[in-house]
Design an enzyme around this catalytic site. Structure first.
Site, PDB file in Angstrom:
ATOM      1  N   ARG A 167       0.832  -1.196   0.000  1.00  0.00           N
ATOM      2  CA  ARG A 167       0.000   0.000   0.000  1.00  0.00           C
ATOM      3  C   ARG A 167       0.866   1.245   0.000  1.00  0.00           C
ATOM      4  NH1 ARG A 167      -4.377   0.776   4.724  1.00  0.00           N
ATOM      5  NH2 ARG A 167      -2.473   0.910   5.953  1.00  0.00           N
ATOM      6  N   THR A 212      -0.943   7.595  -1.064  1.00  0.00           N
ATOM      7  CA  THR A 212      -2.245   7.492  -1.731  1.00  0.00           C
ATOM      8  C   THR A 212      -3.140   6.409  -1.142  1.00  0.00           C
ATOM      9  OG1 THR A 212      -1.487   5.872  -3.365  1.00  0.00           O
ATOM     10  CG2 THR A 212      -1.136   8.214  -3.864  1.00  0.00           C
ATOM     11  N   ASP A 268      -0.058  -3.458  12.612  1.00  0.00           N
ATOM     12  CA  ASP A 268       0.303  -3.990  11.300  1.00  0.00           C
ATOM     13  C   ASP A 268       0.511  -5.497  11.421  1.00  0.00           C
ATOM     14  OD1 ASP A 268       2.305  -4.898   9.164  1.00  0.00           O
ATOM     15  OD2 ASP A 268       1.856  -2.866   8.481  1.00  0.00           O
ATOM     16  N   ASP A 295       4.042  -6.835  10.284  1.00  0.00           N
ATOM     17  CA  ASP A 295       5.112  -6.499  11.220  1.00  0.00           C
ATOM     18  C   ASP A 295       5.026  -7.333  12.494  1.00  0.00           C
ATOM     19  OD1 ASP A 295       6.348  -4.639   9.610  1.00  0.00           O
ATOM     20  OD2 ASP A 295       5.241  -2.933  10.431  1.00  0.00           O
TER      21      ASP A 295
END
Length: 210
Positions: free
Chosen positions: A105, A109, A201, A204
Site C-alpha cells: 500500500r 495514496t 500492522d 510487522d
C-alpha cells in the site's frame, strides 16, 4: 451502508483474536494464534461446499458416504501478511493449489501497488479463496480480485481476520459476487488507513519487523 458479510462470532475465535490484539503478545504467539484462527475460518468459509454420495466399504459394511464434489480449490495469499493465514488454511485444505499476489500500500495514496503475481494455470476451474489478515481500505483486496478475475477466476471468496466497514463497502461495491468471511468487523479507519481498534500492522507483528 449495506453489505453482505459472513461474520464469525465463535467464542474460540473471539478469544484468540483478543489475544492477538493485545500489544504484549509475542511474535511467536501472534503467528501461532493466526494459524489457529485461520484453520477455523477455513472451516467456516467452506461450509457451503457441495457434497455427493459415493459408495465406500468400511471394515464392516458397504455404505453411501458424503464427499466433496465440484470445483477444486486454490488458496491465494496477498503478500506478505496473507502467508500467515495460508499455513492454517492449508492445514485444513492440504490438497489445495496455492497462488500469490504481491501488493503493497502506497503510504501517500493508500492505493495498492502490485509487484508479484503467480497462480495456477487452471485457476478458472477452481474455487479461489483469497486470504489476507486485514481488510482496511479495501484497495489491495479489490486490486487482487481484479487481477484474479482477469486471469480467469470466476468463483472467489475472501477471508480475513479483521475488517473495517470502509473496506467491506469498497470490496462489495467492486466485487459484489465475492463472499467475505471475517472474525471481526471493527470500528473504522484512522487517518493513516489502519483499522481501529485493530491489532496494528499484521505483517510487522507476524514477522517481528517493527
Amino acid at each position: 451502508m449495506t453489505y453482505a458479510l459472513n461474520l464469525i462470532n465463535h467464542p474460540l475465535i473471539q478469544h484468540k483474536l483478543s489475544l492477538m490484539r493485545d500489544e504484549s503478545t509475542s511474535t511467536g504467539s501472534f503467528r501461532k494464534l493466526l494459524r489457529e484462527i485461520s484453520q477455523m475460518l477455513a472451516y467456516e468459509a467452506t461450509r457451503d461446499l457441495p457434497i455427493e454420495l459415493v459408495t465406500i466399504r468400511t471394515p464392516l459394511v458397504e455404505m453411501s458416504a458424503p464427499k466433496i464434489r465440484g470445483k477444486k480449490l486454490c488458496l491465494v495469499s496477498i503478500l506478505r501478511a496473507g502467508n500467515g493465514m495460508l499455513d492454517g488454511m492449508l492445514d485444513v485444505l492440504p490438497a489445495a493449489r496455492v497462488g500469490h499476489v504481491g501488493l503493497y500500500r502506497d503510504p501517500q495514496t493508500l492505493q495498492a501497488v502490485e509487484y508479484y503475481f503467480k497462480v495456477p494455470d487452471d485457476i478458472s476451474a477452481r474455487l479461489v479463496i483469497v486470504v489476507d489478515p486485514m481488510l482496511a481500505t479495501g484497495n489491495s483486496a479489490v486490486a487482487a480480485l481484479d487481477k484474479l478475475k482477469a486471469a480467469g477466476a470466476s468463483t472467489i471468496k475472501f477471508v480475513c481476520l479483521l475488517a473495517a466497514p470502509e473496506g467491506v463497502a469498497t470490496l462489495q461495491a467492486a466485487h459484489p459476487d465475492v463472499q467475505i468471511t471475517t472474525a471481526a468487523l471493527d470500528q473504522g479507519l484512522n487517518d493513516h488507513g489502519y483499522i481501529l481498534p485493530g491489532l496494528g500492522d499484521a505483517g510487522d507483528r507476524m514477522f517481528g519487523t517493527k
